[in-house]
Design a protein around this motif. Structure first.
Motif, PDB file in Angstrom:
ATOM      1  N   PRO A 199      -8.917 -22.846   2.626  1.00 24.14           N
ATOM      2  CA  PRO A 199      -8.166 -22.707   1.378  1.00 24.14           C
ATOM      3  C   PRO A 199      -8.128 -21.288   0.801  1.00 24.14           C
ATOM      4  O   PRO A 199      -7.096 -20.851   0.294  1.00 24.14           O
ATOM      5  CB  PRO A 199      -8.875 -23.664   0.424  1.00 24.14           C
ATOM      6  N   VAL A 200      -9.233 -20.556   0.884  1.00 20.06           N
ATOM      7  CA  VAL A 200      -9.242 -19.200   0.309  1.00 20.06           C
ATOM      8  C   VAL A 200      -8.340 -18.281   1.129  1.00 20.06           C
ATOM      9  O   VAL A 200      -7.588 -17.479   0.573  1.00 20.06           O
ATOM     10  CB  VAL A 200     -10.681 -18.650   0.223  1.00 20.06           C
ATOM     11  N   VAL A 205      -0.833 -16.313   0.631  1.00 24.73           N
ATOM     12  CA  VAL A 205       0.252 -16.635  -0.294  1.00 24.73           C
ATOM     13  C   VAL A 205       0.317 -15.597  -1.409  1.00 24.73           C
ATOM     14  O   VAL A 205       1.402 -15.150  -1.796  1.00 24.73           O
ATOM     15  CB  VAL A 205       0.077 -18.065  -0.866  1.00 24.73           C
ATOM     16  N   SER A 206      -0.835 -15.186  -1.914  1.00 27.88           N
ATOM     17  CA  SER A 206      -0.894 -14.203  -2.992  1.00 27.88           C
ATOM     18  C   SER A 206      -0.263 -12.875  -2.571  1.00 27.88           C
ATOM     19  O   SER A 206       0.536 -12.294  -3.312  1.00 27.88           O
ATOM     20  CB  SER A 206      -2.347 -13.990  -3.408  1.00 27.88           C
ATOM     21  N   ILE A 207      -0.609 -12.394  -1.393  1.00 31.39           N
ATOM     22  CA  ILE A 207      -0.060 -11.120  -0.903  1.00 31.39           C
ATOM     23  C   ILE A 207       1.437 -11.259  -0.643  1.00 31.39           C
ATOM     24  O   ILE A 207       2.228 -10.380  -0.986  1.00 31.39           O
ATOM     25  CB  ILE A 207      -0.798 -10.659   0.371  1.00 31.39           C
ATOM     26  N   ARG A 208       1.830 -12.382  -0.064  1.00 36.56           N
ATOM     27  CA  ARG A 208       3.255 -12.607   0.220  1.00 36.56           C
ATOM     28  C   ARG A 208       4.069 -12.616  -1.072  1.00 36.56           C
ATOM     29  O   ARG A 208       5.132 -11.994  -1.158  1.00 36.56           O
ATOM     30  CB  ARG A 208       3.437 -13.925   0.982  1.00 36.56           C
ATOM     31  N   GLY A 244       6.789  -9.765  -2.460  1.00 38.50           N
ATOM     32  CA  GLY A 244       8.117 -10.344  -2.281  1.00 38.50           C
ATOM     33  C   GLY A 244       8.481 -10.590  -0.835  1.00 38.50           C
ATOM     34  O   GLY A 244       9.648 -10.493  -0.465  1.00 38.50           O
ATOM     35  N   ILE A 245       7.509 -10.899  -0.012  1.00 38.05           N
ATOM     36  CA  ILE A 245       7.746 -11.130   1.412  1.00 38.05           C
ATOM     37  C   ILE A 245       8.295 -12.539   1.590  1.00 38.05           C
ATOM     38  O   ILE A 245       7.806 -13.490   0.982  1.00 38.05           O
ATOM     39  CB  ILE A 245       6.440 -10.948   2.213  1.00 38.05           C
ATOM     40  N   GLN A 246       9.313 -12.649   2.441  1.00 47.95           N
ATOM     41  CA  GLN A 246       9.911 -13.966   2.653  1.00 47.95           C
ATOM     42  C   GLN A 246       8.947 -14.869   3.418  1.00 47.95           C
ATOM     43  O   GLN A 246       8.121 -14.412   4.193  1.00 47.95           O
ATOM     44  CB  GLN A 246      11.248 -13.845   3.371  1.00 47.95           C
ATOM     45  N   GLY A 247       9.075 -16.141   3.188  1.00 54.18           N
ATOM     46  CA  GLY A 247       8.236 -17.123   3.858  1.00 54.18           C
ATOM     47  C   GLY A 247       7.983 -18.315   2.965  1.00 54.18           C
ATOM     48  O   GLY A 247       8.391 -18.339   1.800  1.00 54.18           O
ATOM     49  N   THR A 248       7.304 -19.292   3.512  1.00 52.68           N
ATOM     50  CA  THR A 248       7.006 -20.513   2.762  1.00 52.68           C
ATOM     51  C   THR A 248       5.526 -20.835   2.894  1.00 52.68           C
ATOM     52  O   THR A 248       4.822 -20.268   3.744  1.00 52.68           O
ATOM     53  CB  THR A 248       7.816 -21.703   3.298  1.00 52.68           C
TER      54      THR A 248
END
Length: 154
Positions: free
Chosen positions: A81-82, A88-91, A95-99
Motif C-alpha cells: 500500500p505505501v 500515485v502521489s508522484i504521478r 501530472g503524469i498520465q495513468g490510472t
C-alpha cells in the motif's frame, strides 16, 4: 416588406486539450541511472526511505511495505500500500498520465523497478529548467573614432 441585414457577432473560442506527459523513463530503464539502480539493488529499504524523503514524505514511510509483504506472502495478490500510494502521489504531482490500475500492476509486477522509476522521475523533475531561444538577434556595432592620446609634458 423590407428586411434589414443586421451585423451578427460571432464568438469563437479555441479550446486546447493538452495531453498529460508520460513518465520520463520506462519501468525497466534502470541503466539510465546506474546510481539509482545500484542503490536499489544493494539496499532497497534504504533506497525506498531516501526516495520517500526526496519526495517530501516521512523518511520512515516505506518501512511497513517489506514487513507486510513478508507476512502476507501467501495471499494471491500482494500490492504494497505505501509503495502504491507513493507512485500515485508522484504521478498526480507531476501530472503524469495513468490510472490507479496501471499503478497497481506496476507496483505488483516489479516492486523495486517501480521505486527506481519514482526516483528517476523525482531526479528529473528537480533539474532546473533551461529555456533556449531560437530567435536570432542582430547587434549593430558602431565604431566611434577614438580621441587622440593625451600627451602631457612634465
Amino acid at each position: 416588406m423590407a428586411t434589414f441585414n443586421q451585423p451578427q457577432s460571432v464568438i469563437t473560442q479555441q479550446v486546447t486539450v493538452m495531453k498529460r506527459p508520460e513518465w520520463s523513463t520506462d519501468m525497466c530503464d534502470c541503466c539510465d541511472d546506474m546510481g539509482i539502480c545500484c542503490c536499489a539493488t544493494w539496499c532497497l529499504p534504504c533506497f525506498m526511505c531516501k526516495t520517500a524523503s526526496d519526495s517530501g514524505q516521512c523518511l520512515c514511510l516505506p518501512l511497513p511495505d517489506p514487513v507486510m509483504c513478508c507476512f502476507l506472502k501467501f495471499t494471491p495478490v500482494i500490492i504494497p500500500p505505501v509503495s502504491l500510494a507513493m507512485r500515485v502521489s508522484i504521478r498526480e504531482r507531476y501530472g503524469i498520465q495513468g490510472t490507479i490500475c496501471d499503478d497497481c500492476f506496476m507496483v505488483g509486477c516489479c516492486f523495486s523497478c517501480s521505486w527506481c522509476q519514482i526516483a528517476r522521475e523525482l531526479k528529473k523533475q528537480k533539474q532546473p529548467l533551461t529555456i533556449v531561444s531560437a530567435q536570432t538577434t542582430t547587434f549593430n556595432v558602431v565604431q566611434t573614432a577614438r580621441p587622440p592620446p593625451y600627451n602631457s609634458i612634465y
